[in-house]
Design a protein around this motif. Structure first.
Motif, mmCIF file in Angstrom:
data_model
loop_
_atom_site.group_PDB
_atom_site.id
_atom_site.type_symbol
_atom_site.label_atom_id
_atom_site.label_comp_id
_atom_site.label_asym_id
_atom_site.label_seq_id
_atom_site.Cartn_x
_atom_site.Cartn_y
_atom_site.Cartn_z
ATOM 1 N N ARG A 301 0.784 -1.240 0.058
ATOM 2 C CA ARG A 301 -0.184 -0.067 0.027
ATOM 3 C C ARG A 301 0.978 1.151 -0.021
ATOM 4 O O ARG A 301 0.634 2.224 -0.744
ATOM 5 C CB ARG A 301 -0.802 0.073 1.307
ATOM 6 C CG ARG A 301 -2.008 1.016 0.928
ATOM 7 C CD ARG A 301 -2.430 1.260 2.510
ATOM 8 N NE ARG A 301 -1.384 1.729 3.488
ATOM 9 C CZ ARG A 301 -2.068 1.979 4.887
ATOM 10 N NH1 ARG A 301 -3.327 1.486 5.293
ATOM 11 N NH2 ARG A 301 -1.071 2.386 5.709
ATOM 12 N N ASP A 302 1.937 1.315 0.715
ATOM 13 C CA ASP A 302 2.885 2.435 0.824
ATOM 14 C C ASP A 302 3.329 2.586 -0.612
ATOM 15 O O ASP A 302 3.654 3.724 -0.930
ATOM 16 C CB ASP A 302 3.985 1.973 1.934
ATOM 17 C CG ASP A 302 3.482 2.282 3.217
ATOM 18 O OD1 ASP A 302 2.299 2.855 3.509
ATOM 19 O OD2 ASP A 302 4.190 1.964 4.176
ATOM 20 N N GLU A 303 3.654 1.494 -1.227
ATOM 21 C CA GLU A 303 4.435 1.747 -2.539
ATOM 22 C C GLU A 303 3.354 2.347 -3.487
ATOM 23 O O GLU A 303 3.985 3.244 -4.317
ATOM 24 C CB GLU A 303 5.012 0.308 -3.063
ATOM 25 C CG GLU A 303 6.239 -0.199 -2.264
ATOM 26 C CD GLU A 303 6.541 -1.515 -2.679
ATOM 27 O OE1 GLU A 303 5.938 -2.241 -3.487
ATOM 28 O OE2 GLU A 303 7.668 -1.891 -2.338
ATOM 29 N N GLU A 304 2.217 1.931 -3.395
ATOM 30 C CA GLU A 304 1.074 2.496 -4.235
ATOM 31 C C GLU A 304 1.051 3.829 -4.093
ATOM 32 O O GLU A 304 0.759 4.627 -5.070
ATOM 33 C CB GLU A 304 -0.153 1.774 -4.305
ATOM 34 C CG GLU A 304 0.195 0.150 -4.800
ATOM 35 C CD GLU A 304 -1.082 -0.755 -4.605
ATOM 36 O OE1 GLU A 304 -2.065 -0.189 -3.956
ATOM 37 O OE2 GLU A 304 -1.227 -1.695 -4.950
ATOM 38 N N GLU A 305 0.875 4.226 -2.978
ATOM 39 C CA GLU A 305 0.618 5.605 -2.531
ATOM 40 C C GLU A 305 1.822 6.448 -2.790
ATOM 41 O O GLU A 305 1.543 7.689 -3.270
ATOM 42 C CB GLU A 305 0.437 5.662 -0.939
ATOM 43 C CG GLU A 305 -0.938 5.310 -0.603
ATOM 44 C CD GLU A 305 -1.027 5.231 0.978
ATOM 45 O OE1 GLU A 305 -0.274 5.466 1.644
ATOM 46 O OE2 GLU A 305 -2.279 4.931 1.415
ATOM 47 N N ALA A 306 2.988 6.016 -2.742
ATOM 48 C CA ALA A 306 4.089 6.697 -3.165
ATOM 49 C C ALA A 306 4.283 7.082 -4.590
ATOM 50 O O ALA A 306 4.541 8.056 -5.009
ATOM 51 C CB ALA A 306 5.483 6.173 -2.566
ATOM 52 N N LEU A 307 3.852 5.885 -5.512
ATOM 53 C CA LEU A 307 3.877 6.089 -6.815
ATOM 54 C C LEU A 307 2.857 7.086 -7.300
ATOM 55 O O LEU A 307 3.180 8.099 -8.180
ATOM 56 C CB LEU A 307 3.710 4.985 -7.406
ATOM 57 C CG LEU A 307 3.695 4.824 -8.752
ATOM 58 C CD1 LEU A 307 5.088 5.432 -9.507
ATOM 59 C CD2 LEU A 307 3.421 3.664 -9.431
ATOM 60 N N ASN A 308 1.539 7.170 -6.739
ATOM 61 C CA ASN A 308 0.516 7.784 -6.872
ATOM 62 C C ASN A 308 1.056 9.352 -6.550
ATOM 63 O O ASN A 308 0.674 10.335 -7.587
ATOM 64 C CB ASN A 308 -0.576 7.604 -6.124
ATOM 65 C CG ASN A 308 -1.346 6.334 -6.899
ATOM 66 O OD1 ASN A 308 -1.034 5.993 -8.035
ATOM 67 N ND2 ASN A 308 -2.049 5.523 -6.012
ATOM 68 N N ARG A 309 1.397 9.572 -5.715
ATOM 69 C CA ARG A 309 2.116 11.210 -5.113
ATOM 70 C C ARG A 309 3.154 11.549 -6.002
ATOM 71 O O ARG A 309 3.171 12.658 -6.614
ATOM 72 C CB ARG A 309 2.642 11.145 -3.659
ATOM 73 C CG ARG A 309 1.699 10.864 -2.539
ATOM 74 C CD ARG A 309 2.309 11.033 -1.205
ATOM 75 N NE ARG A 309 1.522 10.533 -0.053
ATOM 76 C CZ ARG A 309 1.709 9.499 0.635
ATOM 77 N NH1 ARG A 309 2.583 8.795 0.154
ATOM 78 N NH2 ARG A 309 0.700 8.963 1.442
ATOM 79 N N CYS A 310 4.082 10.563 -6.234
ATOM 80 C CA CYS A 310 5.078 10.970 -7.223
ATOM 81 C C CYS A 310 4.380 11.186 -8.716
ATOM 82 O O CYS A 310 4.927 12.326 -9.246
ATOM 83 C CB CYS A 310 6.340 9.884 -7.488
ATOM 84 S SG CYS A 310 7.548 10.181 -8.310
ATOM 85 N N PHE A 311 3.670 10.538 -9.162
ATOM 86 C CA PHE A 311 2.956 10.763 -10.233
ATOM 87 C C PHE A 311 2.375 12.165 -10.265
ATOM 88 O O PHE A 311 2.498 13.116 -11.143
ATOM 89 C CB PHE A 311 1.699 9.722 -10.871
ATOM 90 C CG PHE A 311 1.312 9.997 -11.894
ATOM 91 C CD1 PHE A 311 1.609 9.899 -13.280
ATOM 92 C CD2 PHE A 311 -0.075 10.402 -11.837
ATOM 93 C CE1 PHE A 311 1.054 10.009 -14.512
ATOM 94 C CE2 PHE A 311 -0.863 10.871 -13.150
ATOM 95 C CZ PHE A 311 -0.309 10.577 -14.394
ATOM 96 N N ARG A 312 1.379 12.487 -9.405
ATOM 97 C CA ARG A 312 0.698 13.865 -9.222
ATOM 98 C C ARG A 312 2.002 14.829 -9.172
ATOM 99 O O ARG A 312 1.729 15.811 -9.858
ATOM 100 C CB ARG A 312 -0.064 13.827 -8.145
ATOM 101 C CG ARG A 312 -1.275 12.728 -8.085
ATOM 102 C CD ARG A 312 -2.207 13.060 -7.064
ATOM 103 N NE ARG A 312 -1.679 13.154 -5.675
ATOM 104 C CZ ARG A 312 -1.808 12.036 -5.011
ATOM 105 N NH1 ARG A 312 -2.317 10.847 -5.624
ATOM 106 N NH2 ARG A 312 -1.330 11.745 -3.694
ATOM 107 N N GLU A 313 2.898 14.666 -8.453
ATOM 108 C CA GLU A 313 3.914 15.667 -8.279
ATOM 109 C C GLU A 313 4.709 16.013 -9.642
ATOM 110 O O GLU A 313 5.231 17.094 -10.027
ATOM 111 C CB GLU A 313 5.009 15.560 -7.053
ATOM 112 C CG GLU A 313 4.013 15.764 -5.839
ATOM 113 C CD GLU A 313 4.761 15.033 -4.536
ATOM 114 O OE1 GLU A 313 5.793 14.333 -4.629
ATOM 115 O OE2 GLU A 313 4.407 14.818 -3.545
#
Length: 454
Positions: A301-313
């Motif tokens: 879950r942390d990896e998915e959230e991190a990638l989503n944040r990185c994508f948005r940023e």
């Protein structure tokens, strides 16, 4: 007091010992001369040929002979390994006398330190990939200046292909304060590649901060006590190094970047440093902290959230990078649309890309021509999440009709797939937008020509 088994003036092989340079658990090092050349002579304490220290010494020599003569590794000049029980002389090897890297960089700028560690990372990546050789003892004391560049030495704990297994179960392996947990708890089964990444990142921190020892374990970029920035007069890009070190010291070895990715990130940091004004105080919004929890049940879950944040940023950063070009287009062309999605750009950039994507963003500008069936100019960039920790992106230009009625020309950049977050991603995205800006005048001239022909 350092252990000494030998004395000044003693002859070892063809070498006469001049000055004692230091010792470790298994060997001592002397400045020695054969009458014409001076060398650093490493002399093994043990003489028993079946002992672990002797076998590791033999493997160190094997590794140096496999690597050969290259400027990024302090080379082997001569060696002696007793070949029979009756040979009571010590085992030794001779190498050039070099200045330790931490001493050479004591007054260096942050850029000079990163440049040196980048060279070391590139060398280690080549040793990993070309020779399947892993150092396992990376620390500032084992790095030197040789041939006017940073170089690797002291392969006493080296892992080489097809070598005898010497690691004892339950015994830690690696440099004190620089080794990861897996080399403490189960060194015999630990993967040496991510262990080298961990140790090199600790070395980077020590060299950047001019400290003797690094913090222990994982270094979170958000922890001010672990940050490089206060030691570097608040260099505007120091936070990117903190975030790289965070990824390299992840408790999960498989979650760390490869040595090649570390080398790419450090080289990209240098590229960004070339173009970043020193008064800039913060450009790290593109990065987020990875893996807030260490429990395995939360890691995915942390990896998915991190990638989503990185994508948005990353999308936000792209919008910022494209804004000058968007503003220029919108200010000069009443019929232009900027910051819009475009299937035309998406189809051009996305040829051959994976269909299964997590996120996708298309940023395009469209200059519309005159007439009912107009010839338009399309330009834009596409970003996609393509795996658990990567983004893929590319840019394109197109001149043609709204429908598939023909084209007056198109251009598509090389597609890049990079870890997210990474410094290389920041650098490559900035470079792509710069290329798009440079090409705009050429494509605008082509577009203008079509209006007279349509």
């Amino acid at each position: 007091m350092p252990r000494r088994n030998h004395r000044q003036g003693e002859n070892i092989g063809r070498w006469t010992l001049i000055d004692f340079l230091g010792s470790g658990g298994n060997a001592e090092v002397w400045r020695a001369s054969d009458g014409s050349d001076e060398v650093a002579l490493k002399i093994l304490h043990r003489t028993q040929q079946n002992s672990e220290p002797y076998q590791r010494f033999r493997q160190e020599i094997m590794a140096l002979e496999m690597i050969g003569d290259r400027p990024d590794v302090v080379p082997l000049i001569a060696k002696h390994l007793p070949d029979s029980p009756s040979d009571n002389g010590p085992a030794w090897l001779a190498m050039p006398i070099c200045v330790r890297l931490d001493e050479a960089l004591e007054e260096a700028t942050l850029r000079e330190v990163v440049d040196a560690v980048s060279d070391i990372a590139e060398s280690l990546a080549d040793l990993h990939e070309s020779y399947n050789i892993h150092h396992r003892d990376l620390k500032p004391a084992n790095l030197y200046m040789y041939c006017d560049r940073a170089a690797i030495s002291d392969f006493g704990l080296v892992d080489i292909p097809n070598a005898s297994a010497l690691t004892v179960p339950g015994r830690k392996m690696g440099p004190l304060f620089f080794m990861p947990d897996e080399m403490i708890f189960d060194a015999m089964r630990a993967d040496p590649a991510p262990a080298d990444v961990f140790s090199l990142s600790k070395t980077l921190w020590v060299l950047c901060t001019n400290q003797r020892w690094p913090p222990q374990g994982e270094q979170r970029a958000e922890n001010e006590l672990h940050s490089i920035k206060p030691y570097t007069s608040f260099h505007p890009l120091a936070n990117l190094l903190d975030q790289l070190i965070e990824r390299c010291t992840n408790p999960e070895p498989s979650a760390r970047p490869t040595m090649k990715q570390v080398a790419d990130d450090l080289r990209s940091w240098l590229n960004l440093d070339d173009t970043t004004p020193q008064e800039t105080t913060e450009i790290s919004a593109i990065f987020d902290r990875l893996r807030r929890a260490t429990e395995s049940t939360l890691r995915q879950r942390d990896e998915e959230e991190a990638l989503n944040r990185c994508f948005r940023e990353t999308v936000t950063r792209l919008q910022t990078l494209m804004r000058p070009l968007d503003d220029s287009i919108a200010g000069r062309y009443e019929l232009a649309s900027v910051g819009q999605p475009s299937n035309r750009i998406k189809s051009l950039v996305g040829r051959g890309w994976d269909v299964d994507v997590t996120n996708e963003y298309v940023h395009a500008a469209i200059l519309r021509g005159r007439g009912e069936v107009s010839i338009n100019l399309y330009l834009g960039v596409v970003i996609r999440s393509v795996s658990s920790n990567e983004l893929e992106f590319g840019g394109a230009y197109f001149i043609g009709f709204e429908e598939a009625l023909g084209s007056w020309g198109s251009w598509t950049s090389d597609s890049r797939r990079l870890p997210c977050p990474s410094i290389t991603l920041v650098d490559e995205l900035s470079s792509l937008v710069q290329i798009m800006e440079e090409k705009f005048a050429e494509w605008l001239e082509r577009f203008t020509a079509t209006q007279g022909a349509s």
